[in-house]
Design a protein around this motif. Sequence first.
Motif, PDB file in Angstrom:
ATOM      1  N   ASP B 126       0.823  -1.205   0.000  1.00  0.00           N
ATOM      2  CA  ASP B 126       0.000   0.000   0.000  1.00  0.00           C
ATOM      3  C   ASP B 126       0.857   1.255   0.000  1.00  0.00           C
ATOM      4  OD1 ASP B 126      -2.187  -1.575  -0.055  1.00  0.00           O
ATOM      5  OD2 ASP B 126      -2.774  -1.286   2.044  1.00  0.00           O
ATOM      6  N   SER B 127       1.894   1.282   0.834  1.00  0.00           N
ATOM      7  CA  SER B 127       2.687   2.506   0.911  1.00  0.00           C
ATOM      8  C   SER B 127       3.512   2.694  -0.367  1.00  0.00           C
ATOM      9  CB  SER B 127       3.539   2.536   2.182  1.00  0.00           C
ATOM     10  OG  SER B 127       4.828   2.049   1.932  1.00  0.00           O
ATOM     11  N   ALA B 128       3.994   1.597  -0.969  1.00  0.00           N
ATOM     12  CA  ALA B 128       4.758   1.720  -2.222  1.00  0.00           C
ATOM     13  C   ALA B 128       3.865   2.254  -3.338  1.00  0.00           C
ATOM     14  CB  ALA B 128       5.349   0.373  -2.627  1.00  0.00           C
ATOM     15  N   LEU B 129       2.631   1.745  -3.406  1.00  0.00           N
ATOM     16  CA  LEU B 129       1.721   2.193  -4.466  1.00  0.00           C
ATOM     17  C   LEU B 129       1.333   3.652  -4.259  1.00  0.00           C
ATOM     18  CD1 LEU B 129      -0.537  -0.925  -5.009  1.00  0.00           C
ATOM     19  CD2 LEU B 129       0.937   0.149  -6.692  1.00  0.00           C
ATOM     20  N   LYS B 130       1.205   4.066  -2.991  1.00  0.00           N
ATOM     21  CA  LYS B 130       0.884   5.475  -2.721  1.00  0.00           C
ATOM     22  C   LYS B 130       2.060   6.368  -3.109  1.00  0.00           C
ATOM     23  CE  LYS B 130      -2.569   4.720   0.818  1.00  0.00           C
ATOM     24  NZ  LYS B 130      -2.709   4.340   2.233  1.00  0.00           N
ATOM     25  N   THR B 131       3.293   5.924  -2.826  1.00  0.00           N
ATOM     26  CA  THR B 131       4.473   6.717  -3.158  1.00  0.00           C
ATOM     27  C   THR B 131       4.537   7.031  -4.655  1.00  0.00           C
ATOM     28  OG1 THR B 131       5.659   5.609  -1.379  1.00  0.00           O
ATOM     29  CG2 THR B 131       6.988   6.850  -2.932  1.00  0.00           C
ATOM     30  N   VAL B 132       4.200   6.032  -5.488  1.00  0.00           N
ATOM     31  CA  VAL B 132       4.293   6.264  -6.937  1.00  0.00           C
ATOM     32  C   VAL B 132       2.961   6.749  -7.512  1.00  0.00           C
ATOM     33  CG1 VAL B 132       6.142   4.588  -7.261  1.00  0.00           C
ATOM     34  CG2 VAL B 132       3.771   3.864  -7.517  1.00  0.00           C
ATOM     35  N   GLY B 133       1.968   6.940  -6.655  1.00  0.00           N
ATOM     36  CA  GLY B 133       0.681   7.465  -7.108  1.00  0.00           C
ATOM     37  C   GLY B 133      -0.148   6.480  -7.906  1.00  0.00           C
ATOM     38  N   MET B 134      -0.037   5.194  -7.585  1.00  0.00           N
ATOM     39  CA  MET B 134      -0.799   4.180  -8.328  1.00  0.00           C
ATOM     40  C   MET B 134      -1.755   3.401  -7.417  1.00  0.00           C
ATOM     41  SD  MET B 134      -0.178   4.268 -11.527  1.00  0.00           S
ATOM     42  CE  MET B 134      -0.781   2.688 -12.090  1.00  0.00           C
ATOM     43  N   TYR B 135      -2.021   3.963  -6.215  1.00  0.00           N
ATOM     44  CA  TYR B 135      -2.820   3.219  -5.237  1.00  0.00           C
ATOM     45  C   TYR B 135      -4.219   2.896  -5.752  1.00  0.00           C
ATOM     46  CZ  TYR B 135      -4.843   1.905  -0.735  1.00  0.00           C
ATOM     47  OH  TYR B 135      -5.466   1.226   0.284  1.00  0.00           O
ATOM     48  N   GLU B 136      -4.823   3.852  -6.444  1.00  0.00           N
ATOM     49  CA  GLU B 136      -6.204   3.610  -6.888  1.00  0.00           C
ATOM     50  C   GLU B 136      -6.297   2.577  -8.016  1.00  0.00           C
ATOM     51  OE1 GLU B 136      -5.283   7.942  -8.041  1.00  0.00           O
ATOM     52  OE2 GLU B 136      -4.498   6.424  -6.716  1.00  0.00           O
ATOM     53  N   TYR B 137      -5.150   2.206  -8.573  1.00  0.00           N
ATOM     54  CA  TYR B 137      -5.140   1.189  -9.637  1.00  0.00           C
ATOM     55  C   TYR B 137      -4.765  -0.193  -9.108  1.00  0.00           C
ATOM     56  CZ  TYR B 137      -5.273   5.100 -12.886  1.00  0.00           C
ATOM     57  OH  TYR B 137      -5.634   6.220 -13.576  1.00  0.00           O
ATOM     58  N   ARG B 138      -4.740  -0.366  -7.773  1.00  0.00           N
ATOM     59  CA  ARG B 138      -4.160  -1.594  -7.213  1.00  0.00           C
ATOM     60  C   ARG B 138      -4.854  -2.873  -7.646  1.00  0.00           C
ATOM     61  NH1 ARG B 138      -7.067   1.056  -3.715  1.00  0.00           N
ATOM     62  NH2 ARG B 138      -8.486   0.033  -2.260  1.00  0.00           N
ATOM     63  N   MET B 174      10.893   4.506 -23.071  1.00  0.00           N
ATOM     64  CA  MET B 174       9.787   4.037 -23.909  1.00  0.00           C
ATOM     65  C   MET B 174       8.486   4.761 -23.610  1.00  0.00           C
ATOM     66  SD  MET B 174      10.607  -0.009 -23.830  1.00  0.00           S
ATOM     67  CE  MET B 174       9.753  -0.392 -25.343  1.00  0.00           C
ATOM     68  N   LEU B 175       8.557   5.891 -22.892  1.00  0.00           N
ATOM     69  CA  LEU B 175       7.330   6.552 -22.441  1.00  0.00           C
ATOM     70  C   LEU B 175       7.043   7.838 -23.198  1.00  0.00           C
ATOM     71  CD1 LEU B 175       7.868   6.182 -18.596  1.00  0.00           C
ATOM     72  CD2 LEU B 175       6.885   4.535 -20.184  1.00  0.00           C
ATOM     73  N   ASP B 176       5.774   8.242 -23.152  1.00  0.00           N
ATOM     74  CA  ASP B 176       5.391   9.531 -23.739  1.00  0.00           C
ATOM     75  C   ASP B 176       5.738  10.631 -22.731  1.00  0.00           C
ATOM     76  OD1 ASP B 176       3.261   9.784 -21.819  1.00  0.00           O
ATOM     77  OD2 ASP B 176       2.137   8.355 -23.026  1.00  0.00           O
ATOM     78  N   PRO B 177       5.684  11.920 -23.155  1.00  0.00           N
ATOM     79  CA  PRO B 177       6.127  13.002 -22.259  1.00  0.00           C
ATOM     80  C   PRO B 177       5.402  13.023 -20.906  1.00  0.00           C
ATOM     81  CG  PRO B 177       5.835  13.833 -24.465  1.00  0.00           C
ATOM     82  CD  PRO B 177       5.353  12.425 -24.488  1.00  0.00           C
ATOM     83  N   ILE B 178       4.105  12.726 -20.894  1.00  0.00           N
ATOM     84  CA  ILE B 178       3.365  12.761 -19.626  1.00  0.00           C
ATOM     85  C   ILE B 178       3.821  11.624 -18.722  1.00  0.00           C
ATOM     86  CG2 ILE B 178       1.077  12.549 -18.563  1.00  0.00           C
ATOM     87  CD1 ILE B 178       0.001  13.807 -21.218  1.00  0.00           C
ATOM     88  N   GLY B 179       3.934  10.425 -19.293  1.00  0.00           N
ATOM     89  CA  GLY B 179       4.407   9.273 -18.529  1.00  0.00           C
ATOM     90  C   GLY B 179       5.798   9.533 -17.994  1.00  0.00           C
ATOM     91  N   ARG B 180       6.624  10.208 -18.801  1.00  0.00           N
ATOM     92  CA  ARG B 180       7.997  10.490 -18.411  1.00  0.00           C
ATOM     93  C   ARG B 180       8.036  11.441 -17.216  1.00  0.00           C
ATOM     94  NH1 ARG B 180      11.142  12.938 -23.225  1.00  0.00           N
ATOM     95  NH2 ARG B 180      10.452  11.038 -24.245  1.00  0.00           N
ATOM     96  N   ARG B 181       7.172  12.454 -17.271  1.00  0.00           N
ATOM     97  CA  ARG B 181       7.124  13.419 -16.176  1.00  0.00           C
ATOM     98  C   ARG B 181       6.655  12.742 -14.883  1.00  0.00           C
ATOM     99  NH1 ARG B 181       2.482  17.020 -16.995  1.00  0.00           N
ATOM    100  NH2 ARG B 181       1.576  15.323 -15.796  1.00  0.00           N
ATOM    101  N   ASP B 182       5.610  11.903 -14.971  1.00  0.00           N
ATOM    102  CA  ASP B 182       5.091  11.225 -13.779  1.00  0.00           C
ATOM    103  C   ASP B 182       6.145  10.321 -13.145  1.00  0.00           C
ATOM    104  OD1 ASP B 182       2.690  12.445 -14.092  1.00  0.00           O
ATOM    105  OD2 ASP B 182       1.698  10.728 -15.063  1.00  0.00           O
ATOM    106  N   VAL B 183       6.863   9.583 -14.012  1.00  0.00           N
ATOM    107  CA  VAL B 183       7.896   8.681 -13.507  1.00  0.00           C
ATOM    108  C   VAL B 183       9.015   9.487 -12.846  1.00  0.00           C
ATOM    109  CG1 VAL B 183       9.716   7.082 -14.236  1.00  0.00           C
ATOM    110  CG2 VAL B 183       7.389   6.779 -15.056  1.00  0.00           C
ATOM    111  N   MET B 184       9.394  10.584 -13.505  1.00  0.00           N
ATOM    112  CA  MET B 184      10.449  11.460 -12.972  1.00  0.00           C
ATOM    113  C   MET B 184      10.064  12.005 -11.592  1.00  0.00           C
ATOM    114  SD  MET B 184      13.273  11.982 -14.266  1.00  0.00           S
ATOM    115  CE  MET B 184      14.548  12.676 -13.247  1.00  0.00           C
ATOM    116  N   ASN B 185       8.810  12.434 -11.442  1.00  0.00           N
ATOM    117  CA  ASN B 185       8.350  12.951 -10.148  1.00  0.00           C
ATOM    118  C   ASN B 185       8.401  11.869  -9.076  1.00  0.00           C
ATOM    119  OD1 ASN B 185       7.913  15.510 -11.083  1.00  0.00           O
ATOM    120  ND2 ASN B 185       5.757  15.152 -11.585  1.00  0.00           N
ATOM    121  N   ALA B 186       7.986  10.657  -9.446  1.00  0.00           N
ATOM    122  CA  ALA B 186       8.012   9.551  -8.481  1.00  0.00           C
ATOM    123  C   ALA B 186       9.444   9.290  -8.023  1.00  0.00           C
ATOM    124  CB  ALA B 186       7.408   8.294  -9.102  1.00  0.00           C
ATOM    125  N   ILE B 187      10.388   9.340  -8.977  1.00  0.00           N
ATOM    126  CA  ILE B 187      11.794   9.075  -8.646  1.00  0.00           C
ATOM    127  C   ILE B 187      12.334  10.145  -7.711  1.00  0.00           C
ATOM    128  CG2 ILE B 187      14.121   8.934  -9.602  1.00  0.00           C
ATOM    129  CD1 ILE B 187      12.761   7.814 -12.173  1.00  0.00           C
TER     130      ILE B 187
END
Lengths: 280, 283
Positions: B126-138, B174-187
Amino acid sequence: MIKDITLGQYFPMHSFVHKMDPRMKLLFVTSFIVMVFLSNNFISLGFCLLVTAFVIAISKIPLKTVLKGLRPIILIIAITSILQIAYNEGGIVLVDIWRIKITSGGVLTAVFMALRISLLIVMSTMLTYTTSPTSLTNGLDRIFAPFKKIGLDFHTITMIMTIALRFIPTLIEEVDKIMSAQKSRGANFEQGNIIKRAKALIPLFIPLLFNSIRRAYELANAMTCRCYNGGQGKTTMNALKFSYRDYIALGSVAGVIASVILLNIYCGEYNAEFTFGITV
Amino acid sequence: MAIIKFENVTFRYESDEEGVALAPAVKDFSLSIEKGEFVAILGHNGSGKSTLAKLANGLLLPEKGRVLVDGMDTVNEEDDIKIKQTVGVVFQNPDNQIVATIVEEDVAFGPENLGIEPTEIRRRVDSALKTVGMYEYRKHGPHKLSGGQKQRVAIAGIIAMEPRCIILDEPTAMLDPIGRRDVMNAIKRLNRDLGITVVFITHYMEEAVEADRIVVMDDSRLLMDGTPKEVFADATKIRSIGLDVPQTCQLSELLRADGIKLKNDLLSIDELVENIDALLKGK
């Protein structure tokens, strides 16, 4: 469109049957199948039919969907019935024209066999309709875990099943991509005779195979990075637990077994004449 | 003590043909990554940067020299699980890293392998999914997610093992600009909020600028090592190995060529604007 495919035949719903432990469902279905085979008269089999109807009713899965599951075996049922009618001689002669002789025993046996096969298939499809592939593999994993002590490693098999299920949508997407790429280079998958079409598939399957091997290599690396070591000392987040539902189901299993045995004994004589013809 | 230490590491891949020796992918490479750092590793294709990721947690073993993870030599097999738990690796293609058919079950895969208690696994997932902002997709199937979402699930799968260092091998390629930004923020959150050491392998300059330290690889060797300002100050050297400098550097360089006295280490747009503004007012 391609992303909407369902994995296996699972129909996600909230019902008593869906919430049952997969292990209990497997036990229920297995013992039910044995009982259907043991039934030697119409009353026992009729009881099995009632049980099936009850399970379908509480699973909330539409009857139409359940019957659709029978479609692939209609041919088998038809052939079995015809053979029974043609070769079984017993009871009263109903039709006797030229070399065709149909007897009441033959017809009853045909109906009996068709019903038996249908019940087997319906109950097994109910298992896959109400259990997600993940929880099914989870259940199998737990059931077969003790066999590891005698050297049978079922964990590997269930892991393979999980990965296969996981990659079906990915590979479908990939086939779609490769097909588009080859079509844009002038490949033709739809025209020509069967040999020509089979040949057209070669440029589809070679890249697919090549990519799958590369995927497998990368997945193996990723799994190693996540400390996978063949399931030794592995725990499970969603540990399977029996609830009150499963104890009810366990009671029903005992009930079904007892009922079929009793019905077999007490009603066996009821139709003794053709019963002999149909016991397998 | 350094969390990852490369000591004169040389590595070469095995050739498919017998008797043919391939050129080493990493040559006499030494680098020390400290706890809590955010390091970007830059280099063009074939410079050996992906090989570094696999060497750093024992997926590959060096031919010469040694790699120490928190003091443990990656050659020692008895420390293998411990090393992989300390240093997690996220790869380029998110599709090939997800094992299970449900997001939360995939994130649980690592902790399950480590034999952790179910209640603790639940908390970590739960905490890992919340950190990357994917909790609602669990409860979703991974095949229904976008590339960026899948990559964040893959990152969550590594965080759930609670590593002290994460290596990301071109996670945004392999990501589009939005996916890239989201991943970058998570990192960035991992490094800033959880204090996890991040080693970020990339060839996007704009992403490398976010790091505290940049290591540039060229031809299997370490070429430069310093802060983003130090590294990008030498634009000609960066270009000579086939890499680009960030757009702000490019602009200030062109302006300097025209005789405008700007500094050569302006990386953010704000900094550049401030400097130009100061120059204009000064005139």
